[in-house]
Design a protein around this motif. Structure first.
Motif, short mmCIF file in Angstrom:
data_model
loop_
_atom_site.label_atom_id
_atom_site.label_comp_id
_atom_site.label_asym_id
_atom_site.label_seq_id
_atom_site.Cartn_x
_atom_site.Cartn_y
_atom_site.Cartn_z
N GLU A 115 26.79 27.64 -58.87
CA GLU A 115 25.68 27.15 -59.11
C GLU A 115 25.42 25.66 -58.47
O GLU A 115 24.14 25.32 -58.64
CB GLU A 115 25.49 26.94 -60.60
N LYS A 116 26.36 25.17 -57.90
CA LYS A 116 26.34 23.77 -57.40
C LYS A 116 26.16 24.06 -55.64
O LYS A 116 25.42 22.89 -55.07
CB LYS A 116 27.58 22.97 -57.46
N ALA A 117 26.11 25.19 -55.23
CA ALA A 117 25.73 25.35 -54.03
C ALA A 117 24.25 25.71 -53.67
O ALA A 117 23.84 26.74 -53.49
CB ALA A 117 26.58 26.50 -53.39
N ILE A 118 23.52 24.84 -54.26
CA ILE A 118 22.18 24.85 -54.10
C ILE A 118 21.37 25.29 -53.01
O ILE A 118 21.54 24.86 -51.86
CB ILE A 118 21.37 23.86 -54.97
N ARG A 119 20.75 26.38 -52.90
CA ARG A 119 19.79 26.88 -51.74
C ARG A 119 20.80 27.81 -50.73
O ARG A 119 20.33 28.22 -49.77
CB ARG A 119 19.12 25.74 -50.94
N ILE A 148 32.21 23.35 -41.33
CA ILE A 148 31.89 22.24 -40.66
C ILE A 148 30.80 22.44 -39.76
O ILE A 148 29.77 21.97 -39.54
CB ILE A 148 33.30 21.83 -40.10
N ARG A 149 30.91 24.01 -38.90
CA ARG A 149 29.86 24.40 -38.20
C ARG A 149 28.61 24.42 -38.87
O ARG A 149 27.56 24.14 -38.06
CB ARG A 149 30.60 25.74 -37.60
N VAL A 150 28.38 24.98 -40.22
CA VAL A 150 27.26 25.19 -40.49
C VAL A 150 26.45 23.93 -40.95
O VAL A 150 25.49 23.92 -40.72
CB VAL A 150 27.26 25.96 -42.12
N LEU A 151 27.16 22.95 -41.44
CA LEU A 151 26.80 21.63 -41.55
C LEU A 151 26.25 20.85 -40.53
O LEU A 151 25.10 20.44 -40.29
CB LEU A 151 27.87 20.67 -42.13
N VAL A 168 19.14 21.61 -47.77
CA VAL A 168 20.30 22.29 -47.93
C VAL A 168 21.75 21.26 -47.51
O VAL A 168 22.58 21.61 -48.02
CB VAL A 168 20.40 23.84 -47.19
N ILE A 169 21.23 20.15 -46.92
CA ILE A 169 22.20 19.43 -46.49
C ILE A 169 23.17 18.96 -47.64
O ILE A 169 24.41 19.15 -47.54
CB ILE A 169 21.84 18.28 -45.76
N PRO A 170 22.75 18.53 -48.80
CA PRO A 170 23.68 18.00 -49.74
C PRO A 170 24.44 19.09 -50.47
O PRO A 170 25.67 19.06 -50.59
CB PRO A 170 22.55 17.83 -51.03
N SER A 171 23.99 20.31 -50.40
CA SER A 171 24.88 21.41 -50.73
C SER A 171 25.95 21.86 -49.62
O SER A 171 26.99 22.15 -50.08
CB SER A 171 23.94 22.79 -50.83
N LEU A 172 25.59 21.59 -48.56
CA LEU A 172 26.51 21.66 -47.39
C LEU A 172 27.81 20.63 -47.27
O LEU A 172 29.08 20.79 -47.10
CB LEU A 172 25.95 21.86 -46.06
N ILE A 173 27.25 19.45 -47.72
CA ILE A 173 28.22 18.36 -47.91
C ILE A 173 29.20 18.75 -49.20
O ILE A 173 30.32 18.39 -49.11
CB ILE A 173 27.37 16.98 -48.30
N TYR A 174 28.58 19.24 -50.30
CA TYR A 174 29.36 19.46 -51.26
C TYR A 174 30.48 20.66 -50.93
O TYR A 174 31.64 20.77 -51.31
CB TYR A 174 28.51 20.19 -52.44
#
Length: 275
Positions: free
Chosen positions: A169-173, A231-234, A213-219
């Motif tokens: 649920e923390k991986a928003i979007r 890393i690649r997706v971010l 979506v960037i904050p979720s990718l950092i998470y």
């Protein structure tokens, strides 16, 4: 509670979806396979969506509306769906999409014939805000292919799979991509190339979606440290923000968004012509 064999629980979480929700619900009611329940999960809408959902609930006892007035996010609502459902199978759908009339029948038969399949997805036509088909997400070919990810609202799987593999649920979007990444090594993912969903894409600006979506990718990079995939997706998502901004705002061009779809039709036709 023992799941009802052959009952398909269709789950539609919705948030301020009054413009398209009725069509999504009507496409479930019009399925050739009629042993289903439709769970409509309100995520704190403040438009007319909840009223629309309750109206359908009053007309058909297979439709159930759940609303707690809170905005929890898609991942949380999908996890609730797994616990609230009574069917042996769960089919995903978004509140602005439209099912092909044979979607449930087709996917159920494949899953019953191939019990080794954990999650089954389909191809999808792409429609605009006027219900006109302008493309197809993937090329259509014969047979069924092994995949590592899906068009999220096309999937169907046994309820138990969703209970065993909850969404983060923390991986928003990006909760679906995280789920596929986490489970692909231990699950049999298959997709049929037949388009059984009309997937809605519209709007002139796509770059804000990458920003959100960037904050979720950092998470997720913290959750899976030094993982090459995340890393690649971010990196690619970060690059996409200024790239899409330039094309959409400066050039007034939607070519990059259209590239998401493998096939673009020369002429738009109403989705009913593909049924």
């Amino acid at each position: 509670m023992q799941a009802d064999k052959d009952l398909i629980s269709v789950g539609i979480p919705f948030f301020n979806a009054e413009k398209f929700l009725s069509k999504a619900i009507e496409s479930v009611i019009s399925q050739s396979y009629d042993k289903w329940e439709l769970l409509l999960l309100d995520d704190g809408s403040n438009d007319g969506s909840l009223k629309i959902a309750k109206g359908f609930e009053q007309q058909d006892n297979r439709i159930k509306v759940f609303s707690d007035g809170k905005n929890k996010g898609l991942g949380a609502r999908l996890n609730e769906l797994a616990t609230l459902s009574n069917g042996e199978y769960i089919a995903r759908m978004d509140a602005d999409d439209i099912m092909h009339p044979k979607r449930l029948e087709t996917q159920l038969q494949i899953l019953k014939d191939n019990p080794n399949i954990d999650v089954l997805g389909t191809n999808a036509y792409v429609i605009d805000e006027n219900d006109s088909v302008f493309g197809m997400r993937y090329r259509e070919n014969s047979g069924m292919t092994k995949v590592e990810h899906f068009i999220h609202p096309t999937i169907m799987a046994k309820k138990q799979w969703f209970l065993d593999n909850p969404y983060d649920e923390k991986a928003i979007r990006i909760e679906d991509a995280e789920l596929w990444f986490r489970t692909k090594s231990k699950s049999n993912f298959r997709m049929i190339s037949e388009p059984l969903l009309f997937y809605r894409e519209f709007g002139s600006c796509y770059y804000p979606k990458y920003i959100k979506v960037i904050p979720s990718l950092i998470y997720l990079n913290n959750k899976y440290p030094l993982n090459k995939f995340w890393i690649r997706v971010l990196v690619t998502s970060s690059i996409a923000v200024p790239t899409y901004w330039f094309f959409e705002v400066i050039l007034k061009n939607e070519a990059l968004k259209e590239r998401r779809n493998k096939i673009l039709f020369k002429q738009k036709k109403h989705y009913r012509e593909y049924i």
